[in-house]
Design an enzyme around this catalytic site. Sequence first.
Site, PDB file in Angstrom:
ATOM      1  N   GLY A 266       0.828  -1.210   0.000  1.00 16.50           N
ATOM      2  CA  GLY A 266       0.000   0.000   0.000  1.00 16.50           C
ATOM      3  C   GLY A 266       0.859   1.254   0.000  1.00 16.50           C
ATOM      4  N   HIS A 267       1.835   1.301   0.915  1.00 17.94           N
ATOM      5  CA  HIS A 267       2.743   2.452   0.936  1.00 17.94           C
ATOM      6  C   HIS A 267       3.486   2.583  -0.384  1.00 17.94           C
ATOM      7  CE1 HIS A 267       2.625   1.221   5.296  1.00 17.94           C
ATOM      8  NE2 HIS A 267       2.418   2.514   5.441  1.00 17.94           N
TER       9      HIS A 267
ATOM     10  N   GLN B 137      -8.932  10.574   8.695  1.00 16.92           N
ATOM     11  CA  GLN B 137      -7.620  11.224   8.716  1.00 16.92           C
ATOM     12  C   GLN B 137      -7.409  12.057   7.458  1.00 16.92           C
ATOM     13  OE1 GLN B 137      -4.106   9.073  10.146  1.00 16.92           O
ATOM     14  NE2 GLN B 137      -3.177   9.454   8.155  1.00 16.92           N
TER      15      GLN B 137
END
Lengths: 263, 263
Positions: free
Chosen positions: B33-34, B149
Site C-alpha cells: 500500500g505504501h 484522517q
Amino acid sequence: MRVIEKIEEYRNIRPELTEPVGFVPTMGYLHEGHLSLVKRARNENKSVVVSIFVNPTQFGPNEDFKSYPRDTERDLNMLEPYTDIVFMPSPEEMYPPNYDSWVDIEGITDVLEGAKRPGHFRGVATVCTKLFNIVQPASAYFARKDAQQLLVIKKMVKDLNLPLEIVTCPTIRERDGLAMSSRLYKSLILALHTYESGERKAGTIRGKMTVLIEQEPLAQIEYISVADTETLQELDKIEEKALVSMAVKIGTTRLIDNVILED
Amino acid sequence: MRVIEKIEEYRNIRPELTEPVGFVPTMGYLHEGHLSLVKRARNENKSVVVSIFVNPTQFGPNEDFKSYPRDTERDLNMLEPYTDIVFMPSPEEMYPPNYDSWVDIEGITDVLEGAKRPGHFRGVATVCTKLFNIVQPASAYFARKDAQQLLVIKKMVKDLNLPLEIVTCPTIRERDGLAMSSRLYKSLILALHTYESGERKAGTIRGKMTVLIEQEPLAQIEYISVADTETLQELDKIEEKALVSMAVKIGTTRLIDNVILED
C-alpha cells in the site's frame, strides 16, 4: 505597487516575485512604527509584501473588532514608496464558512495578555500561520513592542518548523500626546534605573512602578509583570535578564508596553 | 537514495532537489500500500521524499507507541528504487524539550476515530504540519483507507492555506490472512450492494453490517458509521453520498476500514 484581495490571485503571482521576499503583517492604520519595519524589509529583500488585515479571531467577545480604526487610503499612500504587494483580504476570504482549524501555543500563552484575553493568542498564531503560508516570505518583520506576541510567534515558527525567519525590530515610540502613555514609559525607565542601580528583587521593581502609575487617577492596572524572558513565569529574584511588561486601562483605552532588563 | 535524520540537514539540501517534490509520509513498516503511493509520487514528480516517523503524539496513553512495529532495514530496501530522500527523524528531533505548539481541527474530529481516540487527530495534524513545513513538497500522497484522517488533513491544508496539494490514492488491500479482516471487507461490500439495490435508510445498512460482523465471536464493534462525507455527521437517510466506516476490535487488534456509497 499592487493591491491583492484574493489568496488565489496572490498564489498566481507569487512565482513572479524576486527572492528573497520580506513580509510585514499589519492590521492597518499605519504609523511610523510600521513604516520602519517596511523600510527595513525593503533594505534587506528584493521584494516586499505588506498585509493589511484586521483579524477578527484575535479579538475577544468584549473587544472592539468593529470599531478598530481603519484608513486604507492613507495606509496605501504610506506604503507605496517601499512596497511591491499589499495583501488585503476580507474576513470571509481568510475565514470562509465552516472554518475549523486553529494553532495553539501552550505554556507561554497562559499568562499576561493570554490570561487577560482568552483566545487572543490562538487567533494571532492562526492568522500568522495562514499569512506565512500564503505569502511564503523568507523573513517576517515584527516590532518588539508586543513582547509576548513576539515570543508566541517565534515559538510557533520554531516548533512547527515554519520555513521563514522572524526579524525583530526596536519599538518606535510615537509622540501620541497621551500623557498617560508617557507615564507608562516613565515607569519602564524607572524599572531600568532601579535594576541598573543594583536592585534584583522583582517585587521591589513591581512596587515602584505601581506607585508611579497609580499617581494617574484614571489608571486601572491590569498587570505589572517582571518575568522570565522565555517562559514568562513571574520571577522573585532576577538572575540575568527579565521582561518587564504591563497593561493599564485608562477609561476604555488599554495600553501595553514592555522593556527588557539585562546585565 | 539519501537518509537524513536532522531537520537542519534536510533544510540545507532542500534547494538542490529538482522541482516538483512529491512527498509520502509514513510510520514505516512498509507494505505494498505504501509502495503504491511512492511509485505514484515517482511518476508525477522529479524528486521523491518519504518520511519514516512513528509519531508519538498521535498515540493515546493506552495505545502502544512503544510496541508499534519497526523494520528500518527492510523499509529502506523497499524504498531504494523509487526514492531520493528518506527523512527519518528521532522523536527528540521533532519534539524537543519545551515543545508547546499544536494544530487543532475542530468539528470533524469530534466523531468516529476522534471520539474513540482523544488527542489522536491533534497529533496527526501537528506532525503533518511540521513534516509539510520541513519537506516543502508540491504534493503529498495519502491512501483513502483512513478516511477521517484524510478529511482532517485536507481540511487543515485548506483552512491553514498550506502551499501543497493532497493527492489521494485508492486503498491497496493486502491479503494479510486475517479472516476477520476479510469479514470486515465483506460487510463493506454488503453495504455497497444494499445501497445499489436501492436502500437509502442508513439504519438499515448499519443493521445489516452489524449482523454480519457479530457472526465473528471475538469481534467487538467500536462503531459502524454511515455519515456525511464532509461533516462526518451521522445520516438517517442517504441523499447522494455517504461514508461508511467502522472500527472493530478482535482481542487487542483494532481494525478500521471504510467505503464510499455514491450514486
